[in-house]
Design a protein around this motif. Structure first.
Motif, mmCIF file in Angstrom:
data_model
loop_
_atom_site.group_PDB
_atom_site.id
_atom_site.type_symbol
_atom_site.label_atom_id
_atom_site.label_comp_id
_atom_site.label_asym_id
_atom_site.label_seq_id
_atom_site.Cartn_x
_atom_site.Cartn_y
_atom_site.Cartn_z
ATOM 1 N N GLU A 79 -6.913 8.945 -14.531
ATOM 2 C CA GLU A 79 -8.019 8.316 -13.799
ATOM 3 C C GLU A 79 -7.515 7.120 -12.977
ATOM 4 N N MET A 80 -6.587 6.353 -13.543
ATOM 5 C CA MET A 80 -6.038 5.222 -12.803
ATOM 6 C C MET A 80 -5.292 5.702 -11.559
ATOM 7 N N LEU A 81 -4.519 6.752 -11.679
ATOM 8 C CA LEU A 81 -3.809 7.286 -10.518
ATOM 9 C C LEU A 81 -4.795 7.780 -9.467
ATOM 10 N N ALA A 82 -5.881 8.418 -9.924
ATOM 11 C CA ALA A 82 -6.881 8.906 -8.977
ATOM 12 C C ALA A 82 -7.519 7.749 -8.223
ATOM 13 N N ASP A 83 -7.821 6.674 -8.959
ATOM 14 C CA ASP A 83 -8.408 5.501 -8.294
ATOM 15 C C ASP A 83 -7.428 4.867 -7.313
ATOM 16 N N LEU A 84 -6.169 4.750 -7.705
ATOM 17 C CA LEU A 84 -5.169 4.157 -6.813
ATOM 18 C C LEU A 84 -4.992 4.995 -5.555
ATOM 19 N N LEU A 85 -4.984 6.317 -5.709
ATOM 20 C CA LEU A 85 -4.873 7.188 -4.538
ATOM 21 C C LEU A 85 -6.078 7.038 -3.625
ATOM 22 N N GLU A 86 -7.264 6.921 -4.223
ATOM 23 C CA GLU A 86 -8.464 6.766 -3.414
ATOM 24 C C GLU A 86 -8.449 5.437 -2.653
ATOM 25 N N ILE A 87 -8.041 4.376 -3.343
ATOM 26 C CA ILE A 87 -7.951 3.072 -2.681
ATOM 27 C C ILE A 87 -6.929 3.108 -1.554
ATOM 28 N N SER A 88 -5.808 3.776 -1.769
ATOM 29 C CA SER A 88 -4.778 3.861 -0.721
ATOM 30 C C SER A 88 -5.309 4.628 0.484
ATOM 31 N N ARG A 89 -6.175 5.622 0.259
ATOM 32 C CA ARG A 89 -6.780 6.340 1.394
ATOM 33 C C ARG A 89 -7.702 5.408 2.185
ATOM 34 N N PHE A 90 -8.499 4.601 1.490
ATOM 35 C CA PHE A 90 -9.362 3.648 2.189
ATOM 36 C C PHE A 90 -8.532 2.649 2.985
ATOM 37 N N ASP A 91 -7.466 2.140 2.379
ATOM 38 C CA ASP A 91 -6.629 1.157 3.066
ATOM 39 C C ASP A 91 -5.954 1.755 4.294
ATOM 40 N N ALA A 92 -5.545 3.009 4.184
ATOM 41 C CA ALA A 92 -4.872 3.653 5.307
ATOM 42 C C ALA A 92 -5.842 4.154 6.365
ATOM 43 N N ARG B 282 0.824 -1.205 0.000
ATOM 44 C CA ARG B 282 0.000 0.000 0.000
ATOM 45 C C ARG B 282 0.863 1.262 0.000
ATOM 46 N N GLU B 283 1.945 1.207 0.774
ATOM 47 C CA GLU B 283 2.842 2.366 0.810
ATOM 48 C C GLU B 283 3.488 2.592 -0.553
ATOM 49 N N PHE B 284 3.835 1.473 -1.183
ATOM 50 C CA PHE B 284 4.430 1.583 -2.515
ATOM 51 C C PHE B 284 3.438 2.186 -3.508
ATOM 52 N N VAL B 285 2.203 1.661 -3.493
ATOM 53 C CA VAL B 285 1.194 2.183 -4.415
ATOM 54 C C VAL B 285 0.934 3.662 -4.157
ATOM 55 N N SER B 286 0.830 3.997 -2.866
ATOM 56 C CA SER B 286 0.569 5.395 -2.524
ATOM 57 C C SER B 286 1.723 6.289 -2.963
ATOM 58 N N ASP B 287 2.951 5.837 -2.664
ATOM 59 C CA ASP B 287 4.117 6.649 -3.030
ATOM 60 C C ASP B 287 4.230 6.792 -4.538
ATOM 61 N N VAL B 288 4.057 5.659 -5.236
ATOM 62 C CA VAL B 288 4.173 5.726 -6.695
ATOM 63 C C VAL B 288 3.086 6.622 -7.278
ATOM 64 N N SER B 289 1.868 6.499 -6.723
ATOM 65 C CA SER B 289 0.769 7.324 -7.235
ATOM 66 C C SER B 289 1.060 8.795 -7.026
ATOM 67 N N HIS B 290 1.569 9.140 -5.845
ATOM 68 C CA HIS B 290 1.882 10.548 -5.597
ATOM 69 C C HIS B 290 3.036 11.019 -6.475
ATOM 70 N N GLU B 291 4.052 10.164 -6.598
ATOM 71 C CA GLU B 291 5.215 10.574 -7.388
ATOM 72 C C GLU B 291 4.866 10.723 -8.867
ATOM 73 N N LEU B 292 3.905 9.926 -9.331
ATOM 74 C CA LEU B 292 3.546 9.993 -10.748
ATOM 75 C C LEU B 292 2.627 11.161 -11.076
ATOM 76 N N ARG B 293 2.052 11.765 -10.049
ATOM 77 C CA ARG B 293 1.105 12.853 -10.328
ATOM 78 C C ARG B 293 1.798 14.020 -11.033
ATOM 79 N N THR B 294 2.995 14.352 -10.586
ATOM 80 C CA THR B 294 3.693 15.500 -11.188
ATOM 81 C C THR B 294 4.053 15.252 -12.643
ATOM 82 N N PRO B 295 4.736 14.136 -12.976
ATOM 83 C CA PRO B 295 5.032 13.915 -14.402
ATOM 84 C C PRO B 295 3.778 13.729 -15.244
ATOM 85 N N VAL B 296 2.748 13.091 -14.687
ATOM 86 C CA VAL B 296 1.529 12.909 -15.469
ATOM 87 C C VAL B 296 0.850 14.246 -15.709
ATOM 88 N N THR B 297 0.901 15.112 -14.708
ATOM 89 C CA THR B 297 0.318 16.456 -14.891
ATOM 90 C C THR B 297 1.062 17.201 -15.998
#
Length: 530
Positions: A309-322, A258-273
């Motif tokens: 959209e995939m990053l948004a879903d992964l971030l949302e799932i990581s919030r539920f898990d945490a 979960r930490e990996f998914v959350s970190d990767v999702s956050h780190e990918l937000r900037t390049p994806v933006t």
């Protein structure tokens, strides 16, 4: 233990019966031997007597009776001598003599007749009951005959009492009964102790297993045996330790994932933006490109949008898990987030030529909800329905009562099997992986729907049939502070009697204006709460 007790009781009764029969046989033999010896003695005395007249006969008979009484065994009560010649009663040579006249009536006529007709000097035996008490005393009358030239045939009867033997038998039976009861109690105690020593540790292990199954992984059993039970106790503790270790490892791995998914999702937000901005710039000038380049820009824009959209879903799932997900409750009209979701998905439905039929009440439906999450719930359900509708209509309806709102999303497409329905809310699961996903789904949409519904204290149920479509009912409380919903009181719900599309209740508004959904108080005489 009950079987053992019954067996012991039957053995006790059998033993007492055997002992009683043995004692009776011994008493009968002793009585016969004693009476036989008295008969022999009387025959000798009678044969050796030299009598001149009947008075001497009578005296001899009397002396003979007394002597037999004195020489007999201690349990002989009386002796009875009678003339054996009944052909002429008036010519009897002596008067009957008895040492205990009280019991003369115990000598039966049948026995006297048998002696009268006997010619072998046999000994006859007759069991009697001597009336010395209310219950009487067992005894026996023995009879035989002796003969003399002067007197003729003499009938001799002896009455024996078995009172002593009866008392001894009763004492033996009582002692056996007491011994049997005490032995049974002792054996029951021993069996209970042995069974307890075996069953109690097993029960402790079973109770510990139930406690562990309920979630208490710290439970352990005391190892106090060196036999197979001790092996079971040690094995249980080792299993518990191993299970806790495995769970800790899985939890650690899950946390890392979960930490990996959350970190990767956050780190990918900037390049994806950044990529999104570049794609937008290219899209703005795509009309000036040649056809190949223009198609490339369109594909790039679509894939980047899907990636976002995939990053948004992964971030949302990581919030539920945490456990960081929280509701932003506001009082508003539930129809608004539903309409927003329909507008957001309308272009996709039009592209796939799927009609959207929306039937909402013509008056506002107030509820305390997180409008953003309600919109996402409906949007994800519609996206899933459009994917599998195969050009058939998708319906959106709303049912309301004083406590709950029910959002219905139904398609008439390919449908699902029962096993697929059970997995539809699993993460990254797709009913048909080979199908083209034009809506850009990530496999997380339905999992997010379930999490959002539960966060509201609601419930979601699904029914589906192959070739007939799929139907979702989302039941939400109008005020989450009142606790989770009770589906049995929802304005519409699936029937529990079958697994088809049968429902109980109906759509529309029920009791919407008659009471305040927040307090439950009547709205009569009050304005609507804003």
């Amino acid at each position: 233990m009950l079987v053992f007790s019954l067996t012991a009781a039957l053995l006790c009764l059998f033993s007492m019966g055997t002992i009683k029969g043995t004692i009776q046989a011994q008493v009968m033999d002793e009585s016969r031997r004693d009476f036989s010896s008295q008969i022999s003695l009387a025959q000798k005395q009678l044969s050796s007597a030299n009598l001149a007249d009947s008075s001497q006969y009578q005296q001899l008979i009397g002396n003979l009776a007394s002597e037999l009484q004195n020489n007999g065994s201690g349990n002989m009560i009386g002796v009875y001598l009678m003339s054996g010649d009944d052909s002429n009663i008036d010519e009897k040579t002596f008067v009957p003599v008895s040492t205990e006249p009280e019991y003369t009536n115990l000598i039966s006529t049948e026995m006297q007749n048998d002696l009268q007709s006997d010619s072998d000097d046999s000994i006859y035996y007759q069991a009697v009951n001597i009336a010395k008490s209310e219950k009487g005393t067992p005894g026996a009358i023995l009879g035989s005959t002796i003969s003399s030239n002067g007197i003729g045939t003499v009938k001799i009867f002896a009455l024996y009492s078995y009172q002593t033997q009866q008392q001894a038998l009763l004492q033996i039976q009582f002692n056996m009964l007491v011994s049997d009861v005490l032995l049974s109690i002792a054996i029951v105690v021993i069996i209970f102790s042995v069974m307890r020593s075996v069953v109690k540790p097993v029960q402790d292990v079973a109770a510990s297993a139930e406690t562990m199954a309920s979630g208490n992984l710290d439970i352990r059993v005391q190892v106090n045996r060196q036999d197979e039970i001790g092996v079971l106790q040690r094995s249980f503790n080792e299993m518990a330790d191993s299970l806790v270790q495995k769970i800790d490892e899985l939890e650690k791995a899950g946390d890392m994932q979960r930490e990996f998914v959350s970190d990767v999702s956050h780190e990918l937000r900037t390049p994806v933006t950044t990529m999104r901005m570049a794609a937008d710039m290219l899209s703005m000038h795509k009309d000036g490109y040649d056809a190949t380049t223009r198609r490339t820009v369109e594909l790039l824009d679509g894939q980047i949008r899907r990636f976002q959209e995939m990053l948004a879903d992964l971030l949302e799932i990581s919030r539920f898990d945490a456990g960081y997900a929280a509701l932003d409750l506001t009082e508003g009209d539930v129809r608004e987030p539903i309409s927003q979701a329909v507008e957001q998905i309308a272009s996709i439905a039009e592209t796939k030529q799927v009609p959207l039929n929306v039937h909402l009440p013509n008056m506002e439906v107030l509820a305390c909800v997180d409008a953003r999450r309600i919109c996402r719930i409906v949007r994800n359900l519609l996206a899933n329905a459009i994917d599998f509708a195969e050009g058939r209509p998708v319906e959106v309806r709303l049912a309301v009562n004083r406590a709950m709102v029910v959002i219905s999303v139904r398609d008439y497409g390919v449908g699902m099997t029962a096993s697929q329905c059970e997995r539809i809310f699993d993460r990254f699961w797709r009913g048909d992986p080979s199908r083209a996903r034009t809506t850009g789904g990530t496999g997380l949409g339905m999992a997010i729907v379930l999490a959002d519904v539960r966060l509201h204290g609601g419930d979601i149920s699904v029914r589906s049939q192959m070739g007939k479509g799929t139907w979702f009912l989302v039941t939400l409380p109008r005020n989450p502070e009142n606790g989770p919903v009770n589906v049995a009181q929802a304005p519409i719900r699936f029937s529990a009697e079958n697994n088809g599309f049968c429902t109980v209740g109906g759509f529309g508004i029920a009791d919407n204006g008659f009471s305040d959904y927040l307090t439950g108080e009547p709205n009569v005489g009050k304005g609507r709460k804003q």
